[in-house]
Write an enzyme that holds these catalytic residues in place. Structure first.
Site, short mmCIF file in Angstrom:
data_model
loop_
_atom_site.label_atom_id
_atom_site.label_comp_id
_atom_site.label_asym_id
_atom_site.label_seq_id
_atom_site.Cartn_x
_atom_site.Cartn_y
_atom_site.Cartn_z
N HIS A 138 -0.29 4.66 0.32
CA HIS A 138 -0.84 5.85 0.70
C HIS A 138 -1.44 5.42 2.07
CE1 HIS A 138 -4.06 3.52 -1.06
NE2 HIS A 138 -4.89 4.12 -0.22
N LYS A 189 0.81 -1.16 -0.01
CA LYS A 189 0.11 0.09 -0.06
C LYS A 189 0.96 1.23 0.19
CE LYS A 189 -3.71 2.06 2.31
NZ LYS A 189 -4.71 2.15 3.76
#
Length: 226
Positions: free
Chosen positions: A106, A104
């Site tokens: 963000h 991931k």
């Protein structure tokens, strides 16, 4: 055989997680039995599953660890429910951690892991549903050891299929020899057969002579030497 092991075998059968017949595995092998931990779907099933893992981990590894690591995807819920059960059964708070299939990029929790970050000095118990060939550890172990200076105490799976991994030894033995940590299962297939063979369960025999013969034939071809 310990009582919790007998109860766990009953639990796998009742939940239809452990089945007998003819199944094609990911490896291409034709197996007379199949275990799918993805079929533990209800709250009561998941609660019991966590308790069985917690008992087995406590039995084999004691309390001297900090993190339960469950590889994505099936290891994620197993690590969560086992952390809850460990707190309830033994009064010890352990953290859970899992990896992401895709990192991931963000948000506050960006990165390659879910749950608690791994920290230098952490003692980690790995959790999986079942290990047939051991290939999953090739990806997971470097991730865990690369995240921090941790010690992997051991691996716990629900069922030891007792068949060859990448070579002539069982996957659990190969993992132990390759990575240097202990490997254990809540139950082995030998214990399952011993417990269920010719035993009437809910009005029918789960492992009859025909299924037992098919299991024996399977192990003649794929059974591990140790």
């Amino acid at each position: 055989m310990e009582q919790y092991k007998q109860e766990f075998i009953d639990f796998m059968v009742d939940s239809e997680v452990l089945r007998f017949g003819e199944f094609t595995l990911k490896s291409g092998r034709k197996s007379p039995f199949f275990m799918n931990a993805g079929l533990y779907v209800t709250g009561s099933q998941l609660k019991k599953l966590g308790e069985y893992y917690a008992r087995a981990i406590h039995d084999k590894y004691g309390d001297d660890f900090d993190v339960l690591f469950g590889p994505a995807y099936k290891g994620i819920p197993i690590s969560v429910v086992t952390a809850i059960a460990y707190s309830e059964l033994y009064g010890k708070e352990v953290r859970y951690c899992s990896d992401r299939k895709e990192e991931k990029d963000h948000g506050a929790d960006k990165g390659g892991f879910l749950g608690s970050p791994l920290r230098d000095g952490d003692r980690v118990v790995m959790i999986e549903d079942v290990t047939t060939s051991g290939k999953s550890m090739e990806e997971t172990v470097p991730k865990v050891r690369g995240a921090a200076n941790v010690e992997i105490v051991g691996l716990m799976v629900s069922l030891n299929r007792m068949e060859v991994g990448m070579g002539e030894k069982s996957a659990l033995v190969e993992i132990k020899e390759k990575y240097g940590f202990e490997t254990n299962a809540i139950v082995s297939m030998a214990e399952v057969v011993e417990y269920l063979y010719n035993k009437e369960y809910n009005g029918k025999v789960i492992i009859n002579d025909g299924i037992k013969a098919a299991i024996d034939e399977y192990y003649e071809q794929y059974g591990a030497k140790n």
